[in-house]
Design a protein around this motif. Sequence first.
Motif, PDB file in Angstrom:
ATOM      1  N   LEU A  15       0.820  -1.202   0.000  1.00 56.26           N
ATOM      2  CA  LEU A  15       0.000   0.000   0.000  1.00 56.26           C
ATOM      3  C   LEU A  15       0.863   1.264   0.000  1.00 56.26           C
ATOM      4  N   GLU A  16       1.934   1.250   0.767  1.00 57.88           N
ATOM      5  CA  GLU A  16       2.823   2.410   0.791  1.00 57.88           C
ATOM      6  C   GLU A  16       3.443   2.646  -0.586  1.00 57.88           C
ATOM      7  N   SER A  17       3.752   1.568  -1.295  1.00 56.66           N
ATOM      8  CA  SER A  17       4.354   1.710  -2.631  1.00 56.66           C
ATOM      9  C   SER A  17       3.381   2.325  -3.629  1.00 56.66           C
ATOM     10  N   LEU A  18       2.076   2.231  -3.339  1.00 51.29           N
ATOM     11  CA  LEU A  18       1.056   2.804  -4.214  1.00 51.29           C
ATOM     12  C   LEU A  18       0.737   4.261  -3.869  1.00 51.29           C
ATOM     13  N   LEU A  19       1.453   4.812  -2.905  1.00 53.21           N
ATOM     14  CA  LEU A  19       1.196   6.189  -2.489  1.00 53.21           C
ATOM     15  C   LEU A  19       2.341   7.140  -2.846  1.00 53.21           C
ATOM     16  N   VAL A  20       3.221   6.692  -3.724  1.00 50.41           N
ATOM     17  CA  VAL A  20       4.376   7.525  -4.096  1.00 50.41           C
ATOM     18  C   VAL A  20       3.929   8.849  -4.699  1.00 50.41           C
ATOM     19  N   PHE A  21       3.000   8.797  -5.642  1.00 44.28           N
ATOM     20  CA  PHE A  21       2.552  10.025  -6.310  1.00 44.28           C
ATOM     21  C   PHE A  21       1.741  10.898  -5.358  1.00 44.28           C
ATOM     22  N   GLU A  22       0.865  10.265  -4.573  1.00 47.65           N
ATOM     23  CA  GLU A  22       0.063  11.032  -3.625  1.00 47.65           C
ATOM     24  C   GLU A  22       0.955  11.746  -2.603  1.00 47.65           C
ATOM     25  N   LYS A  23       1.939  11.036  -2.054  1.00 47.55           N
ATOM     26  CA  LYS A  23       2.789  11.644  -1.029  1.00 47.55           C
ATOM     27  C   LYS A  23       3.583  12.827  -1.586  1.00 47.55           C
ATOM     28  N   ALA A  24       4.056  12.687  -2.825  1.00 46.27           N
ATOM     29  CA  ALA A  24       4.794  13.792  -3.450  1.00 46.27           C
ATOM     30  C   ALA A  24       3.902  15.021  -3.602  1.00 46.27           C
ATOM     31  N   LEU A  25       2.643  14.800  -3.960  1.00 47.97           N
ATOM     32  CA  LEU A  25       1.710  15.916  -4.119  1.00 47.97           C
ATOM     33  C   LEU A  25       1.293  16.482  -2.769  1.00 47.97           C
ATOM     34  N   TRP A  26       1.044  15.613  -1.792  1.00 45.94           N
ATOM     35  CA  TRP A  26       0.679  16.094  -0.461  1.00 45.94           C
ATOM     36  C   TRP A  26       1.785  16.971   0.124  1.00 45.94           C
ATOM     37  N   ALA A  27       3.018  16.639  -0.173  1.00 51.42           N
ATOM     38  CA  ALA A  27       4.145  17.412   0.360  1.00 51.42           C
ATOM     39  C   ALA A  27       4.211  18.817  -0.224  1.00 51.42           C
ATOM     40  N   HIS A  28       3.523  19.036  -1.336  1.00 50.98           N
ATOM     41  CA  HIS A  28       3.525  20.357  -1.978  1.00 50.98           C
ATOM     42  C   HIS A  28       2.158  21.031  -1.844  1.00 50.98           C
ATOM     43  N   ALA A  29       1.499  20.808  -0.727  1.00 56.70           N
ATOM     44  CA  ALA A  29       0.251  21.484  -0.377  1.00 56.70           C
ATOM     45  C   ALA A  29      -0.936  21.074  -1.237  1.00 56.70           C
ATOM     46  N   SER A  30      -0.824  19.943  -1.923  1.00 57.77           N
ATOM     47  CA  SER A  30      -1.983  19.424  -2.656  1.00 57.77           C
ATOM     48  C   SER A  30      -2.743  18.476  -1.741  1.00 57.77           C
ATOM     49  N   ILE A 144       0.131   5.948 -17.012  1.00 55.89           N
ATOM     50  CA  ILE A 144      -0.098   4.696 -17.717  1.00 55.89           C
ATOM     51  C   ILE A 144      -0.156   3.560 -16.686  1.00 55.89           C
ATOM     52  N   HIS A 145      -1.157   2.692 -16.811  1.00 57.14           N
ATOM     53  CA  HIS A 145      -1.381   1.631 -15.810  1.00 57.14           C
ATOM     54  C   HIS A 145      -1.515   2.233 -14.412  1.00 57.14           C
ATOM     55  N   GLY A 146      -2.199   3.367 -14.348  1.00 57.40           N
ATOM     56  CA  GLY A 146      -2.321   4.078 -13.082  1.00 57.40           C
ATOM     57  C   GLY A 146      -3.004   3.288 -11.990  1.00 57.40           C
ATOM     58  N   ASP A 147      -3.911   2.379 -12.367  1.00 50.52           N
ATOM     59  CA  ASP A 147      -4.602   1.595 -11.339  1.00 50.52           C
ATOM     60  C   ASP A 147      -3.680   0.591 -10.672  1.00 50.52           C
ATOM     61  N   ASN A 148      -2.479   0.391 -11.225  1.00 47.87           N
ATOM     62  CA  ASN A 148      -1.466  -0.448 -10.590  1.00 47.87           C
ATOM     63  C   ASN A 148      -0.368   0.370  -9.920  1.00 47.87           C
ATOM     64  N   ARG A 149      -0.455   1.707 -10.029  1.00 50.44           N
ATOM     65  CA  ARG A 149       0.629   2.560  -9.545  1.00 50.44           C
ATOM     66  C   ARG A 149       0.188   3.579  -8.501  1.00 50.44           C
ATOM     67  N   LEU A 151      -2.750   4.391  -5.372  1.00 49.48           N
ATOM     68  CA  LEU A 151      -3.825   3.882  -4.529  1.00 49.48           C
ATOM     69  C   LEU A 151      -5.131   4.629  -4.806  1.00 49.48           C
ATOM     70  N   SER A 152      -5.029   5.917  -5.096  1.00 47.00           N
ATOM     71  CA  SER A 152      -6.229   6.702  -5.383  1.00 47.00           C
ATOM     72  C   SER A 152      -6.902   6.231  -6.661  1.00 47.00           C
ATOM     73  N   ILE A 153      -6.117   5.955  -7.693  1.00 46.12           N
ATOM     74  CA  ILE A 153      -6.690   5.471  -8.946  1.00 46.12           C
ATOM     75  C   ILE A 153      -7.249   4.070  -8.764  1.00 46.12           C
ATOM     76  N   ALA A 154      -6.547   3.227  -7.997  1.00 43.16           N
ATOM     77  CA  ALA A 154      -7.060   1.878  -7.728  1.00 43.16           C
ATOM     78  C   ALA A 154      -8.400   1.945  -7.009  1.00 43.16           C
ATOM     79  N   ALA A 155      -8.524   2.843  -6.034  1.00 46.29           N
ATOM     80  CA  ALA A 155      -9.790   3.004  -5.330  1.00 46.29           C
ATOM     81  C   ALA A 155     -10.885   3.470  -6.284  1.00 46.29           C
ATOM     82  N   ALA A 156     -10.545   4.402  -7.177  1.00 44.49           N
ATOM     83  CA  ALA A 156     -11.507   4.875  -8.169  1.00 44.49           C
ATOM     84  C   ALA A 156     -11.929   3.749  -9.106  1.00 44.49           C
TER      85      ALA A 156
END
Length: 220
Positions: A15-30, A144-149, A151-156
Motif C-alpha cells: 500500500l505504501e508503494s502505491l502512495l508515491v505520487f500522492e505523497k509527493a503531491l501532499w508534500a507540496h500542499a496538494s 499509464i497503468h495508473g490503477d497499478n501505480r 492507490l487513489s486510482i485503484a480506489a476509483a
Amino acid sequence: MSPVKPPLPTEEERLESLLVFEKALWAHASSHVAGVDEAGMAPLAGPVVAAAVVLPHHFRLHGVKDSKKISSEATRETLAAHIKASCVAYAVAQASVEEIDSLNIYQAGRLAMRRAVEALSVQPHHCLVDARHLDIPCPQTALIHGDNRSLSIAAASILAKTSRDGLLKILAQTYPLYGFEKHKGYPTPQHLALLKKYGPCPAHRKTFKPVAQLLPLPLF
C-alpha cells in the motif's frame, strides 16, 4: 545452490508503494488529490462509468488494488463500501450508449471521467488520471497503468467497476434475454450467442463491430 528469493512485500508495504505520487503531491500542499478511473470500455452494451475519489492521507485499506485484479464481486463490493465511508469525497458519472456511439468510446470515457471530477463535493488540488488527459481546470497527471501505480486510482477503479456492474444488473431486468447480470455486457461467448440469436437491443453499442454487423443495412 539456487539464489534466495527476496521476501514478498507485506500488505502495508504494498500500500505504501502505491502512495508515491500522492505523497509527493501532499508534500507540496496538494491536500486533495483525486484518483480518476473508468470501467466499461470493452463491453458491447451499457454505459462507460467513471469514478473520482479523494482519499484521506491516512487511508491504508487492505486489499485495494486494480479492480480487474479482484476476482470476487463480493470483495469488490465490500471494498467499495469502505472506500465510500472513509474517503474525503467521491463521485461517479457515466457516458451513455448514445454518447459512446456518437463520440467514440475513448472520448466517451474521457467525458465520463471529466463528469466524475466535476461532481466531486470538494475541489481537487490535483488529479491522478489513469492513462488520459482530461478537460478539467485543475492540474493533473496521466499515469499509464495508473490503477497499478496509485492507490487513489485503484480506489476509483473499484468504485467505477462496482457502480457499472450495478447498472448492468438493472439493465438485465429491462432486457432479460441477454444475461447482462452475468457478463456485464462484455463480449463473452454467451453474450455473443445471445446477441446473434435475438439481435441488438437499445442497450447495445451500435458502433461496436459485433453489434454493427447485426444491424439492418441502410436503405440508401
